[in-house]
Design a protein around this motif. Structure first.
Motif, short mmCIF file in Angstrom:
data_model
loop_
_atom_site.label_atom_id
_atom_site.label_comp_id
_atom_site.label_asym_id
_atom_site.label_seq_id
_atom_site.Cartn_x
_atom_site.Cartn_y
_atom_site.Cartn_z
N SER A 1 47.58 19.85 -6.98
CA SER A 1 48.93 20.34 -6.51
C SER A 1 49.68 21.01 -7.60
O SER A 1 49.08 21.66 -8.62
N ASP B 1 53.52 21.93 -9.81
CA ASP B 1 54.76 21.80 -9.75
C ASP B 1 55.62 22.82 -9.61
O ASP B 1 55.76 23.82 -9.24
N GLY B 2 57.13 22.25 -9.91
CA GLY B 2 58.06 23.19 -9.55
C GLY B 2 58.21 24.61 -10.19
O GLY B 2 58.99 25.40 -9.80
N GLY C 1 55.34 26.16 -10.75
CA GLY C 1 54.14 26.75 -10.35
C GLY C 1 53.00 26.44 -10.96
O GLY C 1 51.82 27.11 -10.79
N ASN D 1 55.68 16.53 -7.33
CA ASN D 1 54.97 17.77 -7.14
C ASN D 1 55.00 17.93 -5.41
O ASN D 1 55.19 19.04 -5.03
N GLY E 1 58.00 18.33 -3.64
CA GLY E 1 58.47 19.87 -3.59
C GLY E 1 57.68 20.48 -2.93
O GLY E 1 58.10 21.81 -2.38
N ASP E 2 56.42 20.68 -2.89
CA ASP E 2 55.47 21.62 -2.33
C ASP E 2 54.34 20.45 -1.78
O ASP E 2 53.45 20.21 -2.59
N ARG F 1 51.41 21.30 -0.28
CA ARG F 1 50.28 22.03 -0.29
C ARG F 1 49.16 21.33 -1.34
O ARG F 1 49.85 21.21 -2.56
N ARG G 1 48.35 20.39 3.98
CA ARG G 1 49.54 19.81 3.43
C ARG G 1 49.54 18.50 3.58
O ARG G 1 49.27 18.10 4.84
#
Length: 155
Positions: A31, A33-34, A36, A65, A68-69, A71, A93
């Motif tokens: 994953s 994190d915020g 990148g 993680n 927030g995203d 993917r 995702r």
């Protein structure tokens, strides 16, 4: 789902893929994190034939993680010697399914992964601990390899 373009000659067919994912116990989930930065974490999983189900601690860096995203890239691999190596990468995702964290009441949306989980990891009985929740990955792309097929190809 996007088709595998490279190494198709050593790719697993659907039956091989299903059997491999049913047998293997550990995956590694990548994953971001915020900020990148990549984060890879090992965890148990189950495969229902079309989706990978992950039972994640909700107070973990992985969970933060993914909220927030969503993917991910998930790797499952096995083998020791070069000619035995095989594995699967699932890309897509994740989505949360059910309560966060998983409560005590049964949820029909998680009945199948919980039954698979119980059979694979906990001796036939699924128990919620109030710390985990379910994530479902319906892969957008699957890449697989089975180096045992190289011997067949090379005669």
């Amino acid at each position: 789902m996007r088709e595998q373009k490279r190494a198709r000659r050593i790719a697993m067919n659907n039956d091989e893929l299903d059997a491999f994912l049913a047998d293997e116990r550990m995956c590694r989930l990548g994953s971001v994190d915020g900020e990148g930065a990549p984060h890879v974490s090992p965890l148990w999983f189950v495969w229902d034939g079309s989706a990978l189900w992950l039972h994640s601690i909700v107070k973990s860096q992985r969970w933060v993680n993914l909220m927030g995203d969503p993917r991910v890239s998930v790797a499952v691999d096995g083998g020791v010697g070069y000619g035995e190596l095989r594995g699967v990468e699932l890309i897509g995702r994740v989505e949360v399914v059910g309560d966060v964290p998983r409560g005590d009441e049964p949820n029909p949306d998680t009945a199948t992964p919980e039954q698979l989980w119980a059979g694979k990891y906990t001796g036939g009985m699924f128990r919620s601990d109030g710390k985990h929740a379910w994530l479902r990955l319906a892969p957008e792309k699957i890449v697989s390899w089975d180096f045992r097929k190289l011997a067949e190809l090379n005669g």
